[in-house]
Write an enzyme that holds these catalytic residues in place. Structure first.
Site, PDB file in Angstrom:
ATOM      1  N   ARG A   1      -3.119   7.612 -10.208  1.00 47.66           N
ATOM      2  CA  ARG A   1      -1.894   7.432 -10.965  1.00 47.66           C
ATOM      3  C   ARG A   1      -1.178   8.748 -11.248  1.00 47.66           C
ATOM      4  O   ARG A   1      -0.225   8.793 -12.004  1.00 47.66           O
ATOM      5  CB  ARG A   1      -2.177   6.646 -12.251  1.00 47.66           C
ATOM      6  CG  ARG A   1      -2.592   5.245 -11.902  1.00 47.66           C
ATOM      7  CD  ARG A   1      -2.409   4.235 -12.991  1.00 47.66           C
ATOM      8  NE  ARG A   1      -2.556   2.884 -12.424  1.00 47.66           N
ATOM      9  CZ  ARG A   1      -2.619   1.786 -13.122  1.00 47.66           C
ATOM     10  NH1 ARG A   1      -2.544   1.820 -14.438  1.00 47.66           N
ATOM     11  NH2 ARG A   1      -2.741   0.612 -12.540  1.00 47.66           N
TER      12      ARG A   1
ATOM     13  N   LYS B   1     -11.570   1.635  -9.634  1.00 47.73           N
ATOM     14  CA  LYS B   1     -10.317   2.385  -9.815  1.00 47.73           C
ATOM     15  C   LYS B   1     -10.586   3.821 -10.211  1.00 47.73           C
ATOM     16  O   LYS B   1     -11.385   4.082 -11.075  1.00 47.73           O
ATOM     17  CB  LYS B   1      -9.512   1.729 -10.945  1.00 47.73           C
ATOM     18  CG  LYS B   1      -8.615   0.621 -10.445  1.00 47.73           C
ATOM     19  CD  LYS B   1      -7.170   0.971 -10.645  1.00 47.73           C
ATOM     20  CE  LYS B   1      -6.297   0.048  -9.869  1.00 47.73           C
ATOM     21  NZ  LYS B   1      -5.869  -1.104 -10.593  1.00 47.73           N
TER      22      LYS B   1
ATOM     23  N   ALA C   1       0.864  -1.175   0.000  1.00 50.33           N
ATOM     24  CA  ALA C   1       0.000   0.000   0.000  1.00 50.33           C
ATOM     25  C   ALA C   1       0.899   1.223   0.000  1.00 50.33           C
ATOM     26  O   ALA C   1       1.250   1.757   1.053  1.00 50.33           O
ATOM     27  CB  ALA C   1      -0.924  -0.020   1.208  1.00 50.33           C
ATOM     28  N   VAL C   2       1.311   1.616  -1.171  1.00 49.42           N
ATOM     29  CA  VAL C   2       2.279   2.695  -1.341  1.00 49.42           C
ATOM     30  C   VAL C   2       1.576   3.926  -1.915  1.00 49.42           C
ATOM     31  O   VAL C   2       0.753   3.800  -2.828  1.00 49.42           O
ATOM     32  CB  VAL C   2       3.422   2.235  -2.281  1.00 49.42           C
ATOM     33  CG1 VAL C   2       4.399   3.371  -2.561  1.00 49.42           C
ATOM     34  CG2 VAL C   2       4.158   1.036  -1.684  1.00 49.42           C
TER      35      VAL C   2
ATOM     36  N   VAL D   1      -3.682  -4.754  -3.328  1.00 50.23           N
ATOM     37  CA  VAL D   1      -4.480  -4.171  -2.239  1.00 50.23           C
ATOM     38  C   VAL D   1      -5.840  -3.657  -2.722  1.00 50.23           C
ATOM     39  O   VAL D   1      -6.763  -3.485  -1.922  1.00 50.23           O
ATOM     40  CB  VAL D   1      -3.694  -3.038  -1.532  1.00 50.23           C
ATOM     41  CG1 VAL D   1      -3.639  -1.766  -2.379  1.00 50.23           C
ATOM     42  CG2 VAL D   1      -4.282  -2.743  -0.166  1.00 50.23           C
ATOM     43  N   ASP D   2      -5.975  -3.418  -4.019  1.00 45.98           N
ATOM     44  CA  ASP D   2      -7.197  -2.785  -4.530  1.00 45.98           C
ATOM     45  C   ASP D   2      -8.312  -3.802  -4.747  1.00 45.98           C
ATOM     46  O   ASP D   2      -8.865  -3.931  -5.833  1.00 45.98           O
ATOM     47  CB  ASP D   2      -6.898  -2.001  -5.822  1.00 45.98           C
ATOM     48  CG  ASP D   2      -6.284  -2.851  -6.909  1.00 45.98           C
ATOM     49  OD1 ASP D   2      -5.719  -3.915  -6.601  1.00 45.98           O
ATOM     50  OD2 ASP D   2      -6.383  -2.449  -8.087  1.00 45.98           O
TER      51      ASP D   2
ATOM     52  N   HIS E   1      -7.243 -15.294 -14.641  1.00 42.60           N
ATOM     53  CA  HIS E   1      -7.708 -13.915 -14.775  1.00 42.60           C
ATOM     54  C   HIS E   1      -9.157 -13.869 -15.272  1.00 42.60           C
ATOM     55  O   HIS E   1      -9.500 -14.518 -16.268  1.00 42.60           O
ATOM     56  CB  HIS E   1      -6.789 -13.190 -15.772  1.00 42.60           C
ATOM     57  CG  HIS E   1      -6.872 -11.696 -15.731  1.00 42.60           C
ATOM     58  ND1 HIS E   1      -8.032 -11.017 -15.984  1.00 42.60           N
ATOM     59  CD2 HIS E   1      -5.934 -10.761 -15.462  1.00 42.60           C
ATOM     60  CE1 HIS E   1      -7.805  -9.712 -15.887  1.00 42.60           C
ATOM     61  NE2 HIS E   1      -6.533  -9.536 -15.566  1.00 42.60           N
ATOM     62  N   ALA E   2      -9.965 -13.092 -14.576  1.00 45.15           N
ATOM     63  CA  ALA E   2     -11.402 -13.030 -14.879  1.00 45.15           C
ATOM     64  C   ALA E   2     -11.701 -12.600 -16.319  1.00 45.15           C
ATOM     65  O   ALA E   2     -12.687 -13.036 -16.902  1.00 45.15           O
ATOM     66  CB  ALA E   2     -12.071 -12.069 -13.896  1.00 45.15           C
TER      67      ALA E   2
ATOM     68  N   GLU F   1       3.208  -9.099 -14.144  1.00 51.82           N
ATOM     69  CA  GLU F   1       2.238 -10.133 -14.548  1.00 51.82           C
ATOM     70  C   GLU F   1       2.724 -10.945 -15.751  1.00 51.82           C
ATOM     71  O   GLU F   1       2.470 -12.148 -15.837  1.00 51.82           O
ATOM     72  CB  GLU F   1       0.886  -9.493 -14.861  1.00 51.82           C
ATOM     73  CG  GLU F   1      -0.214 -10.493 -15.150  1.00 51.82           C
ATOM     74  CD  GLU F   1      -1.570  -9.837 -15.103  1.00 51.82           C
ATOM     75  OE1 GLU F   1      -2.208  -9.871 -14.035  1.00 51.82           O
ATOM     76  OE2 GLU F   1      -1.988  -9.255 -16.129  1.00 51.82           O
TER      77      GLU F   1
HETATM   78  C1  5GW Z   1       0.073   3.370  -8.861  1.00 53.25           C
HETATM   79  C2  5GW Z   1      -0.179   3.829 -10.116  1.00 53.25           C
HETATM   80  C3  5GW Z   1      -0.283   2.924 -11.157  1.00 53.25           C
HETATM   81  C4  5GW Z   1      -0.129   1.583 -10.901  1.00 53.25           C
HETATM   82  C5  5GW Z   1       0.136   1.125  -9.636  1.00 53.25           C
HETATM   83  C6  5GW Z   1       0.244   2.037  -8.596  1.00 53.25           C
HETATM   84  C7  5GW Z   1       0.469   1.563  -7.248  1.00 53.25           C
HETATM   85  C8  5GW Z   1       0.400   0.220  -6.950  1.00 53.25           C
HETATM   86  C9  5GW Z   1       0.715   2.460  -6.168  1.00 53.25           C
HETATM   87  O1  5GW Z   1       0.827   3.694  -6.301  1.00 53.25           O
HETATM   88  N1  5GW Z   1       0.819   1.966  -4.902  1.00 53.25           N
HETATM   89  C10 5GW Z   1       0.729   0.633  -4.653  1.00 53.25           C
HETATM   90  O2  5GW Z   1       0.806   0.232  -3.476  1.00 53.25           O
HETATM   91  N2  5GW Z   1       0.552  -0.248  -5.676  1.00 53.25           N
HETATM   92  C11 5GW Z   1       0.518  -1.688  -5.361  1.00 53.25           C
HETATM   93  O3  5GW Z   1       0.714  -2.450  -6.534  1.00 53.25           O
HETATM   94  C12 5GW Z   1      -0.861  -2.049  -4.824  1.00 53.25           C
HETATM   95  O4  5GW Z   1      -0.751  -3.148  -3.940  1.00 53.25           O
HETATM   96  C13 5GW Z   1      -1.580  -2.463  -6.085  1.00 53.25           C
HETATM   97  O5  5GW Z   1      -2.718  -3.254  -5.842  1.00 53.25           O
HETATM   98  C14 5GW Z   1      -0.472  -3.191  -6.815  1.00 53.25           C
HETATM   99  C15 5GW Z   1      -0.655  -3.328  -8.333  1.00 53.25           C
HETATM  100  O6  5GW Z   1      -1.051  -2.105  -8.899  1.00 53.25           O
HETATM  101  P1  5GW Z   1      -2.515  -1.967  -9.479  1.00 53.25           P
HETATM  102  O7  5GW Z   1      -3.481  -2.613  -8.536  1.00 53.25           O
HETATM  103  O8  5GW Z   1      -2.787  -0.533  -9.794  1.00 53.25           O
HETATM  104  O9  5GW Z   1      -2.407  -2.789 -10.810  1.00 53.25           O
HETATM  105  P2  5GW Z   1      -3.608  -3.410 -11.679  1.00 53.25           P
HETATM  106  O10 5GW Z   1      -2.947  -4.450 -12.515  1.00 53.25           O
HETATM  107  O11 5GW Z   1      -4.647  -3.971 -10.748  1.00 53.25           O
HETATM  108  O12 5GW Z   1      -4.180  -2.268 -12.493  1.00 53.25           O
HETATM  109 MN    MN Z   2      -4.840  -4.270  -8.711  1.00 54.94          MN
END
Ligand code: 5GW
Ligand code: MN
Length: 289
Positions: free
Chosen positions: A286, A280, A58-59, A149-150, A170-171, A238
């Site tokens: 982002r 999202k 969780a960044v 985390v999302d 993957h769904a 991935e």
């Molecule tokens: C932020 C911007 C774009 C992509 C990822 C991030 C991001 C991801 C972040 O700012 N902080 C962070 O903790 N993450 C971690 O990486 C989270 O645990 C997140 O669930 C994981 C993967 O990024 P996701 O969830 O945005 O990627 P997708 O493939 O679900 O879209």
């Molecule tokens: Mn995700």
């Protein structure tokens, strides 16, 4: 014969679901609602003293946006009855919410640096997970699960999901032909693959600590070799995960019930939604700081 992570897998009923694939060509079970007796799995894993380390990152903005819901919902649905420790990696340790945890459940907060590129936040998880397994998890837990985390738990995600090497289908792709799988197609990347078995989702993977260490080491190595060659795989970590599970077949697959996106719409074969993608807000999440 089914390949078995555990003797209790002999109780899986592969025939109980006529509408979906319940077994791979290499005889690994694909876990769907209706195939397993939850109490038998819980009993077997309690007897075996299975214990689970969860890694979650969780960044930046993801902490306030998602972590509390992830943890709170996990306490309602994830591996209830087993010892579980959350390893929360964050750049803002003081902002981690205080959640009431069930018995034998713990939470550890670890500091990580914030990479400026989001692709790196995502990819460097592999290195961080490998390191914490090596220094700590291997001495205290039988299994590891790694989560984005999302997401939010909405149904049982229990011990039936535990196995030696666990990948999630993957769904978006489970009903599509292989030609539509978004593997990395650049021969210069270590993640390059022409074909595969399934398209796996990096939002959920797990296994014994030893196997998760091997997965994360291999993915990190691929990512670093790509960096040296100035290439980046199409879907980052991935893509490397998909390559790994093509070369090293998982012993257990989780159906998309275990990570569903409600925006896909209604599907008769998804009888239980166990974990849902959180909505999202890319525009906000982002952008920097
Ligand atoms: C932020 C911007 C774009 C992509 C990822 C991030 C991001 C991801 C972040 O700012 N902080 C962070 O903790 N993450 C971690 O990486 C989270 O645990 C997140 O669930 C994981 C993967 O990024 P996701 O969830 O945005 O990627 P997708 O493939 O679900 O879209
Ligand atoms: Mn995700």
């Amino acid at each position: 014969m089914l390949s078995m992570d555990n003797l209790v897998d002999a109780t899986l009923s592969l025939q109980s679901r006529g509408d979906v694939q319940t077994c791979t060509t290499w005889k690994a079970p694909i876990i769907w609602e209706g195939m397993f007796e939850a109490y038998l799995y819980d009993k077997a894993h309690k007897r075996k003293k299975s214990s689970v380390a969860v890694t979650v990152f969780a960044v930046g903005k993801y902490l306030e946006a998602y972590l509390e819901t992830f943890l709170y919902s996990s306490e309602q649905h994830f591996m209830l009855g087993l010892p579980v420790t959350y390893y929360v990696f964050t750049d803002m340790p003081e902002k981690v919410p205080h959640i009431v945890l069930g018995p034998k459940r713990h939470l550890k907060i670890l500091s990580v640096h914030r990479h400026s590129r989001w692709q790196d936040i995502s990819m460097m998880r592999m290195k961080t997970i490998s390191d914490i397994i090596q220094t700590e998890i291997r001495y205290n837990f039988t299994h590891v699960f790694c989560f984005d985390v999302d997401q939010k738990f909405t149904g049982r995600f229990g011990s039936e999901a535990l196995g030696d090497s666990v990948a999630l289908i993957h769904a978006y792709y489970y009903r599509l032909p292989k030609s539509m799988y978004t593997y990395d197609r650049n021969p210069n990347s270590k993640a390059y693959m022409e074909t595969g078995d399934f398209y796996y989702h990096a939002a959920v993977f797990g296994g014994t600590w030893k196997n998760v260490k091997a997965v994360t080491d291999a993915c990190y190595k691929g990512i670093m070799e790509d960096k040296e060659n100035n290439v980046e795989a199409l879907w980052h970590d991935e893509s490397h995960l998909n390559k790994y599970f093509w070369l090293n077949k998982p012993s257990r697959l989780l159906s998309p019930e275990y990570c569903w996106d409600d925006s896909i719409g209604y599907r008769t074969d998804i009888r239980v939604k166990r974990l849902l993608w959180a909505p999202k807000d890319y525009e906000n999440l982002r952008t920097n700081n």
